[in-house]
Design an enzyme around this catalytic site. Structure first.
Site, mmCIF file in Angstrom:
data_model
loop_
_atom_site.group_PDB
_atom_site.id
_atom_site.type_symbol
_atom_site.label_atom_id
_atom_site.label_comp_id
_atom_site.label_asym_id
_atom_site.label_seq_id
_atom_site.Cartn_x
_atom_site.Cartn_y
_atom_site.Cartn_z
ATOM 1 N N ILE A 1 0.848 -1.202 0.000
ATOM 2 C CA ILE A 1 0.000 0.000 0.000
ATOM 3 C C ILE A 1 0.882 1.250 0.000
ATOM 4 O O ILE A 1 0.569 2.246 -0.654
ATOM 5 C CB ILE A 1 -0.911 0.015 1.258
ATOM 6 N N LYS B 1 12.989 0.535 19.012
ATOM 7 C CA LYS B 1 14.144 -0.370 18.851
ATOM 8 C C LYS B 1 14.024 -1.327 17.652
ATOM 9 O O LYS B 1 14.976 -1.450 16.870
ATOM 10 C CB LYS B 1 14.365 -1.152 20.152
ATOM 11 N N GLN C 1 14.834 0.657 14.677
ATOM 12 C CA GLN C 1 16.275 0.987 14.625
ATOM 13 C C GLN C 1 17.063 -0.207 14.088
ATOM 14 O O GLN C 1 17.930 -0.073 13.226
ATOM 15 C CB GLN C 1 16.816 1.292 16.026
ATOM 16 N N GLY D 1 -12.970 -19.316 -8.603
ATOM 17 C CA GLY D 1 -12.396 -20.350 -7.760
ATOM 18 C C GLY D 1 -12.007 -21.564 -8.575
ATOM 19 O O GLY D 1 -12.393 -21.698 -9.737
ATOM 20 N N CYS E 1 -16.639 -15.511 -13.297
ATOM 21 C CA CYS E 1 -15.903 -16.667 -13.816
ATOM 22 C C CYS E 1 -16.541 -17.975 -13.327
ATOM 23 O O CYS E 1 -17.528 -18.405 -13.900
ATOM 24 C CB CYS E 1 -14.431 -16.570 -13.436
ATOM 25 N N LEU E 2 -16.029 -18.552 -12.255
ATOM 26 C CA LEU E 2 -16.680 -19.747 -11.720
ATOM 27 C C LEU E 2 -18.154 -19.441 -11.428
ATOM 28 O O LEU E 2 -19.025 -20.303 -11.571
ATOM 29 C CB LEU E 2 -15.973 -20.168 -10.422
ATOM 30 N N GLY E 3 -18.442 -18.212 -11.047
ATOM 31 C CA GLY E 3 -19.808 -17.778 -10.750
ATOM 32 C C GLY E 3 -20.712 -17.835 -11.983
ATOM 33 O O GLY E 3 -21.935 -17.974 -11.862
ATOM 34 N N GLN F 1 -20.062 -20.136 -14.478
ATOM 35 C CA GLN F 1 -20.169 -21.571 -14.765
ATOM 36 C C GLN F 1 -21.214 -22.229 -13.854
ATOM 37 O O GLN F 1 -22.038 -23.026 -14.308
ATOM 38 C CB GLN F 1 -18.790 -22.222 -14.586
ATOM 39 N N ARG G 1 -9.976 -22.402 -17.126
ATOM 40 C CA ARG G 1 -9.747 -23.569 -17.988
ATOM 41 C C ARG G 1 -11.022 -24.046 -18.659
ATOM 42 O O ARG G 1 -10.985 -24.639 -19.711
ATOM 43 C CB ARG G 1 -9.292 -24.752 -17.125
ATOM 44 N N HIS H 1 -13.039 -11.697 -15.389
ATOM 45 C CA HIS H 1 -12.983 -11.131 -14.029
ATOM 46 C C HIS H 1 -13.059 -9.604 -14.077
ATOM 47 O O HIS H 1 -12.028 -8.931 -14.090
ATOM 48 C CB HIS H 1 -11.671 -11.544 -13.352
ATOM 49 N N GLU I 1 -13.718 -7.593 -11.807
ATOM 50 C CA GLU I 1 -13.199 -6.961 -10.591
ATOM 51 C C GLU I 1 -11.773 -6.448 -10.762
ATOM 52 O O GLU I 1 -11.356 -5.501 -10.091
ATOM 53 C CB GLU I 1 -13.281 -7.924 -9.401
HETATM 54 N N1 GLN Z 1 -12.234 -23.189 -12.152
HETATM 55 C C1 GLN Z 1 -12.877 -22.553 -13.227
HETATM 56 C C2 GLN Z 1 -12.071 -22.680 -14.519
HETATM 57 O O1 GLN Z 1 -10.935 -23.056 -14.479
HETATM 58 C C3 GLN Z 1 -13.127 -21.101 -12.926
HETATM 59 C C4 GLN Z 1 -11.875 -20.307 -12.794
HETATM 60 C C5 GLN Z 1 -12.077 -18.978 -12.130
HETATM 61 O O2 GLN Z 1 -13.079 -18.751 -11.484
HETATM 62 N N2 GLN Z 1 -11.102 -18.100 -12.252
HETATM 63 O O3 GLN Z 1 -12.566 -22.431 -15.576
#
Ligand code: GLN
Length: 532
Positions: free
Chosen positions: A24, A193, A196, A358, A385-387, A389, A465, A510, A512
């Site tokens: 930071i 200290k 130092q 994830g 992403c995983l969200g 899928q 992936r 992503h 974010e």
């Molecule tokens: N595990 C999932 C994939 O590999 C999603 C990856 C992720 O959320 N970054 O596609």
């Protein structure tokens, strides 16, 4: 004004202990220098032996930040991008594994012409080369050295930056050391200290710091700073106190108010432009406004004990809320505990649900159940992403395809609505083999994605992936979802949304990672606005 072609360097090291906010501090210095109209680059040197951060456990190490060019890096790069509003590249992340890999492959290629290959000078010169190369074309280049000075594994980086002034001129370098002042509540004293000793350790390695950033829990009295100055040889005006702040975004202002911006530009003979920090201080006011109304967001997560794991997601949610003069209260919900039967109980107290990225199958069923619940109950949902899928699996299951799954969860599923990309098969356990970095996406007209972005072509960062299986795309209308964002050739699904729903949006990328504290990402603004 800086001489053209001669970048100036700010090196940031840390002493006493790790985890006190060196990243930071480096990012904040970048912020105040950039606010003076200077062009600034920044680089993180990480002493661990990994080649990149892609294979590190996010539960232990924090999130893996992905750059536009697809580098898998330390989360500090996320701080840098957010504080400095820049897009970094692979070259901003240097890890020991990368350095050693290069030196050893050069040795194998005979490039050292029969010389004995050594840490000094070969490894240290290679580090120096990378730093000089990354600085090219910028007024100032900031280099943060990970870990704590004195750590065995960080020594070659410290030695490399000790040598660098001989290559680029000592007058073009500023060394900033971040130390810690512990407070002893029993005696009501701040102890200097350890700081130092930390400065002595750095000097012992040949580096005399120009600036000290003294982290502490509370503001220490002047005497403590006088003492630190006396023992460290750093003038009081070049020591800035960084007591715990309400928001990390306050730190650039504290450093500037502490006069450090002036110290750095005068040491480096840079232009004396006033910093333009008005917008930033407005942001800090919004970020620290305790009277703002609160929205409650449930993040369905696998790792629950380390804030750093979902750093960019949290920062993006907060930024979107601040933009609307709200604060967020983030509730982490253990994905492993959620089932279709208890989802109402575990999720009904939140205004909206986020399923972040994830890997691996732990907690996946819970994420599917959360998405099924959000679809059925029309709760705002943001899938990252995983969200995405898991949302596709959820929509398929809700529509009656009960064994729909992702092959990540069940490699033998009969209905693999999410499956492996062809070129990823067989590489599931290896580093650097995913779809990484920026890819373009085309947004379909008259969709929620269109309304959210107000653009028809976007570029966003990927790290995955698995993909939506095209064999099932014709079923999406039946499942109540729409592939509202696709790759330009139409072969990859990039975004999905629920058709009859107040806000159910998910992306294969992503978003974010591209959000900024004062420029929140449209998907997050859309989501937060739906909650308000
Ligand atoms: N595990 C999932 C994939 O590999 C999603 C990856 C992720 O959320 N970054 O596609």
């Amino acid at each position: 004004m800086s001489k053209r072609n001669q970048p100036k360097y700010v090196f940031v090291t840390g002493g006493v202990l790790s985890g006190i906010g060196k990243g930071i501090t480096a990012a904040s210095i970048g912020n105040i220098l950039k606010s003076r109209g200077l062009s600034v680059n920044i680089q993180k040197c990480d002493p661990y032996l990994n080649v990149d951060a892609g294979t590190l456990n996010p539960g232990e190490h924090g999130e893996c930040f992905v750059t536009v060019d697809g580098a898998e890096t330390d989360l500090d790069l996320g701080h840098y991008e957010r504080f400095m509003d820049i897009e970094l590249k692979q070259s901003s992340s240097l890890m020991s594994g990368q350095v050693l890999q290069k030196v050893i492959s050069d040795e194998r290629a005979g490039k050292y012409l029969g010389k004995t290959v050594q840490i000094i000078p070969h490894v240290t010169t290679s580090i120096g080369d990378s730093i000089i190369e990354t600085a090219k074309g910028f007024d100032v280049h900031i280099v943060e050295i990970g870990g704590t000075v004195g750590d065995y594994e960080g020594l070659s980086f410290i030695e490399a930056i000790r040598e660098l002034p001989m290559r680029v001129g000592r007058e073009n370098c500023v060394f900033v050391h971040v130390v810690y002042l512990p407070y002893l509540s029993a005696s009501g004293e701040f102890k200097t200290k350890p700081a130092q000793n930390a400065v002595r350790e750095l000097r012992g390695l040949g580096i005399v710091p120009d600036v000290l950033a003294a982290r502490s829990e509370y503001e220490a009295p002047d005497e403590a700073i006088e003492k630190l100055s006396l023992f460290s040889g750093v003038p009081e005006e070049a020591i800035v106190q960084l007591p715990n702040a309400k928001s990390i975004y306050q730190v650039p202002l504290t450093i500037e108010d502490g006069g450090i911006g002036k110290v750095i530009v005068s040491k480096l003979s840079l232009s004396k432009h006033k910093p333009a920090l008005k917008k930033w201080s407005n942001l800090v006011s919004r970020a620290t406004d305790e009277t703002a109304p609160i929205i409650k967001i449930g993040v369905v997560a696998k790792y629950l004990n380390n804030q750093d794991t979902y750093m960019s997601v949290f920062e993006a949610l907060k930024a979107a809320a601040w933009d609307r003069n709200y604060q967020v209260d983030i509730d982490w919900i253990d994905a492993e505990k959620i089932t279709t039967s208890n989802a109402v109980k575990l999720l009904s107290h939140v205004d909206g649900i986020v399923v972040p990225g994830g890997f691996g199958n732990r907690g996946l069923e819970g994420k599917v159940a959360a998405a099924q619940y959000a679809l059925k109950e029309k709760i705002p949902y943001l899938g990252l992403c995983l969200g995405l899928q898991m949302a596709v699996v959820a929509a398929a299951r809700n529509a009656g395809l009960e064994d729909a799954n992702s092959v990540e969860l069940d490699p033998n599923t009969k209905n693999p609505v999410i499956n492996t990309m062809n070129d990823q098969r067989g590489k599931e356990a290896t580093g650097g083999t995913m779809r990484l970095g920026n890819y373009p996406c085309k947004i379909q007209k008259h969709t929620l994605a269109d309304k959210t972005y107000k653009k028809s072509k976007i570029q966003e960062r990927h790290r995955h992936r698995y993909e939506c299986n095209n064999d099932y795309r014709d079923d999406y209308p039946k499942w109540g979802i729409d592939a509202s964002g696709v790759s330009p050739d139409g072969t990859l699904v990039e975004m999905i949304e629920a058709v009859d729903h107040p806000f159910f949006l998910a992306s294969q990328f992503h978003p974010e990672l591209a959000s900024r504290p004062n420029k929140p990402h449209p998907m997050f603004v859309g989501f937060v606005s739906a909650l308000i």
